[in-house]
Design a protein around this motif. Sequence first.
Motif: not given
Length: 379
Positions: A155-184
């Motif tokens: 792959l080219s270095w641009r393709n590597l950045l593209l793959i990393l970018g797609i993962i960055s858009l998808l992984l936070p979805i699972y984080f939202w489901k399992i994490s807790v919001e700290p009390k203010k």
Amino acid sequence: MNLLPLFIFWCLWFLNFSTRTIFSPILPLIEDNLSLSHGAAGGLFTSLSIGYSLTLLIAGRFASIWGYKRTVVIGFMGTGLVLIGFQWAENYIAFHILFFLLGFATGSYLPSILPIITETYDYKHWGKAIGFHDSAASFSLLSIPILVAFGLDTLSWRNLLLILGIISLLLPIYFWKISVEPKKEMSEQKGRTLLLFKRKTVWILGFLWIFAAGSCLGLYSILPLFLVKERGIDFHFANNLFGISRVGGVFVSILTGFLIDRYGYRKMLVLGIVTTGLSTIGLPLASNLPFIVIALILQATFSLTFFPIGLASISKLTPLSERAMATGVIISIGMIFGVGLVPFLLGVIADHLSFQVGILGLGILTTLSSLMVRFLKDG
């Protein structure tokens, strides 16, 4: 301890860190592609650190208002879009803009996740939890150069950045489901940021962060150039060596977390800074390949000990209402001068003298900075 949330936090920190560390092993390619000097190539990381530091200050002040979880997710969405944008970058100015935006997007994570971790786990486990979480950064420094070396075969270095970018858009979805919001916390926020800037603890930890970050991430940014351009090591071999030398850092980060809970932050801060400085001094003094390998392993291992100690120190010295702000201020100081300025200065010194001279000076200053720990007050 419930380890599932901690594992997800670990994955997020690995991804967040990797979106920045991936540029170090591909920097020789970018330098040749754009016909840049060493100083100009290192200057790209100055733009990244300015964007990163700016967001650290903003997120540190307002994350509790926006919502810590929401701040983390928005940051990753922005990161993904910026990495995808590198597919169309063709000139030096465009790279500076994208590096700035990448820093701006990734900077919201750390001040937001630290309150989430300390809210999820008991006080007595903070050192272990933060140490394990921070090992993701060590694993990124270990794995990314190796993955880049293998990935560039197909792959080219641009393709590597593209793959990393797609993962960055998808992984936070699972984080939202399992994490807790700290009390203010019910406390007055007016003037709290200015009060934070008046505290000696913040400036001392920020000062230490400059040299720790400069000897770790700042030096990491230009090490491939040092190995390839000045030591004459083959590009692919240099990246593999660069990555493998960081194996020990993963385990040291976890071990450091246990040692913090046992021996306290003050002794561990001194140990972390001194070992970072001395191992950095050893790197430019290595004259042949076997000694270079040994020096790389020692420097890569010890330069990572400070960060879990630093984060644990911030957590123990600040209340929850100020923790995100303190994290943002302290790390932004380290990012601007340590990660932003150090690669540029090392590049300029290399253009006029050598990388060896610059790295040696950095190691000496880092070692001497450990004297500042004595002025920290117990929280």
